[in-house]
Enzyme design. Sequence first.
Site, PDB file in Angstrom:
ATOM      1  CB  SER A 186      38.710  37.641  31.164  1.00 49.44           C
ATOM      2  OG  SER A 186      37.803  37.604  30.081  1.00 49.44           O
ATOM      3  CE1 TYR A 245      37.066  42.137  33.024  1.00 47.97           C
ATOM      4  CE2 TYR A 245      36.774  40.813  31.061  1.00 47.97           C
ATOM      5  CZ  TYR A 245      36.837  40.910  32.429  1.00 47.97           C
ATOM      6  OH  TYR A 245      36.673  39.781  33.210  1.00 47.97           O
TER       7      TYR A 245
HETATM    8  N1  LIG Z   1      31.945  37.077  35.887  1.00 53.16           N
HETATM    9  C1  LIG Z   1      32.496  36.774  34.725  1.00 53.16           C
HETATM   10  O1  LIG Z   1      31.805  36.500  33.705  1.00 53.16           O
HETATM   11  C2  LIG Z   1      33.988  36.703  34.611  1.00 53.16           C
HETATM   12  C3  LIG Z   1      34.547  36.075  33.487  1.00 53.16           C
HETATM   13  C4  LIG Z   1      35.930  36.022  33.356  1.00 53.16           C
HETATM   14  C5  LIG Z   1      36.728  36.586  34.341  1.00 53.16           C
HETATM   15  N2  LIG Z   1      36.168  37.193  35.424  1.00 53.16           N
HETATM   16  C6  LIG Z   1      37.070  37.769  36.417  1.00 53.16           C
HETATM   17  O2  LIG Z   1      36.880  37.110  37.659  1.00 53.16           O
HETATM   18  C7  LIG Z   1      37.131  38.018  38.728  1.00 53.16           C
HETATM   19  C8  LIG Z   1      35.926  38.064  39.676  1.00 53.16           C
HETATM   20  O3  LIG Z   1      34.786  38.460  38.923  1.00 53.16           O
HETATM   21  P1  LIG Z   1      33.302  38.400  39.528  1.00 53.16           P
HETATM   22  O4  LIG Z   1      32.385  38.268  38.372  1.00 53.16           O
HETATM   23  O5  LIG Z   1      33.239  37.414  40.651  1.00 53.16           O
HETATM   24  O6  LIG Z   1      33.141  39.885  40.110  1.00 53.16           O
HETATM   25  P2  LIG Z   1      32.083  40.438  41.206  1.00 53.16           P
HETATM   26  O7  LIG Z   1      31.774  41.837  40.800  1.00 53.16           O
HETATM   27  O8  LIG Z   1      30.956  39.478  41.422  1.00 53.16           O
HETATM   28  O9  LIG Z   1      32.944  40.452  42.549  1.00 53.16           O
HETATM   29  C9  LIG Z   1      34.040  41.285  42.685  1.00 53.16           C
HETATM   30  C10 LIG Z   1      34.315  41.521  44.165  1.00 53.16           C
HETATM   31  O10 LIG Z   1      35.427  42.442  44.228  1.00 53.16           O
HETATM   32  C11 LIG Z   1      35.164  43.320  45.310  1.00 53.16           C
HETATM   33  N3  LIG Z   1      35.959  44.558  45.113  1.00 53.16           N
HETATM   34  C12 LIG Z   1      35.691  45.596  44.280  1.00 53.16           C
HETATM   35  N4  LIG Z   1      36.637  46.529  44.413  1.00 53.16           N
HETATM   36  C13 LIG Z   1      37.530  46.085  45.324  1.00 53.16           C
HETATM   37  C14 LIG Z   1      38.725  46.602  45.886  1.00 53.16           C
HETATM   38  N5  LIG Z   1      39.203  47.812  45.542  1.00 53.16           N
HETATM   39  N6  LIG Z   1      39.405  45.872  46.793  1.00 53.16           N
HETATM   40  C15 LIG Z   1      38.920  44.650  47.174  1.00 53.16           C
HETATM   41  N7  LIG Z   1      37.782  44.108  46.702  1.00 53.16           N
HETATM   42  C16 LIG Z   1      37.102  44.813  45.777  1.00 53.16           C
HETATM   43  C17 LIG Z   1      33.652  43.567  45.281  1.00 53.16           C
HETATM   44  O11 LIG Z   1      33.171  44.040  46.535  1.00 53.16           O
HETATM   45  C18 LIG Z   1      33.135  42.167  44.910  1.00 53.16           C
HETATM   46  O12 LIG Z   1      32.827  41.396  46.080  1.00 53.16           O
HETATM   47  C19 LIG Z   1      37.472  39.372  38.072  1.00 53.16           C
HETATM   48  O13 LIG Z   1      38.854  39.444  37.883  1.00 53.16           O
HETATM   49  C20 LIG Z   1      36.794  39.250  36.719  1.00 53.16           C
HETATM   50  O14 LIG Z   1      37.363  40.083  35.748  1.00 53.16           O
HETATM   51  C21 LIG Z   1      34.808  37.255  35.576  1.00 53.16           C
END
Ligand SMILES: NC(=O)c1ccc[n+]([C@@H]2O[C@H](COP(=O)([O-])OP(=O)(O)OC[C@H]3O[C@@H](n4cnc5c(N)ncnc54)[C@H](O)[C@@H]3O)[C@@H](O)[C@H]2O)c1
Length: 255
Positions: free
Chosen positions: A144, A167
């Site tokens: 991120s 984070y």
């Molecule tokens: N959403 C944002 O603004 C954003 C920004 C930058 C980076 N990211 C990164 O992108 C990635 C995805 O983020 P997102 O917003 O789609 O998250 P999200 O919460 O929408 O989805 C995460 C998924 O991970 C699954 N999960 C949780 N624990 C788990 C485990 N132990 N094993 C397997 N699956 C598991 C959940 O069931 C969910 O479907 C993450 O690394 C996050 O840090 C997100």
Amino acid sequence: MLRNKVVVVTGGAGVIGRCLVRGIAQKGGIAVAADIDLDAANRLANEIGQDDPGRVVAAQLDITSKDSICSLISDLRQRYGRIDAIVNNAYPRNKNYGRKLEAVTYADFCENVDMHLGGYFLVAQQFCLAFKEMGGGNVVNMSSIYGTMAPRFEVYDGTPMTMPVEYAAIKSAVIQLTRYFAQYFKGDGIRVNCLSPGGILADQPADFLTAYNDHCASKGMLAPQDVLGSLLFLLSDESRYITGQNLLVDDGFSL
Ligand SMILES: NC(=O)c1ccc[n+]([C@@H]2O[C@H](COP(=O)([O-])OP(=O)(O)OC[C@H]3O[C@@H](n4cnc5c(N)ncnc54)[C@H](O)[C@@H]3O)[C@@H](O)[C@H]2O)c1
């Protein structure tokens, strides 16, 4: 672009994961939506399967369990004979995640770092060992912008949101783990890169959006589709000589 490449997306049923899985399938790959929430992964596979049969497979995976990771690897190797890439994209957090620094206990800090950073390590370790046996592979870790820069706390003023301290620890470490793994497996046909998105739009409060978007070049908070092209590039042979790098996609927020 990804013709018949078998690509596993952890957290494949989440906000960004769903978009990645769909994009991989559309580019001719076989996307494995590997999520702890098997029902959500199955729903996604059925939905995409109506347009693109056989291109998306749902699998249950807990990234904090070595047995779960190894059994997924072995099932996929039996089914397809190989695995081409893994996207470390799951987002595990405990019920207290997201509190302000003063309220974060030692136990909560450790548990969140354990699950998220520890899980990314375990997935990368087990897939890279399997890739080495198979003669090569490709890893993309999701970090991120907040793994690369100091938080802008002022954009959260007047909202219950913050940038969690866990984070910062997790996402900066994911970038360094990327370099470590890239260097460690350099001679084994294994590439390891990192993608660092800016914030993704999802019902955040209006005050936050205005403050956040002020730091950006044109759009501000992004949609999952806005990071898809960079991910597909890192998964494809177009990036075959890129390894150990971190690609930021944030509409200029971190500048
Ligand atoms: N959403 C944002 O603004 C954003 C920004 C930058 C980076 N990211 C990164 O992108 C990635 C995805 O983020 P997102 O917003 O789609 O998250 P999200 O919460 O929408 O989805 C995460 C998924 O991970 C699954 N999960 C949780 N624990 C788990 C485990 N132990 N094993 C397997 N699956 C598991 C959940 O069931 C969910 O479907 C993450 O690394 C996050 O840090 C997100």
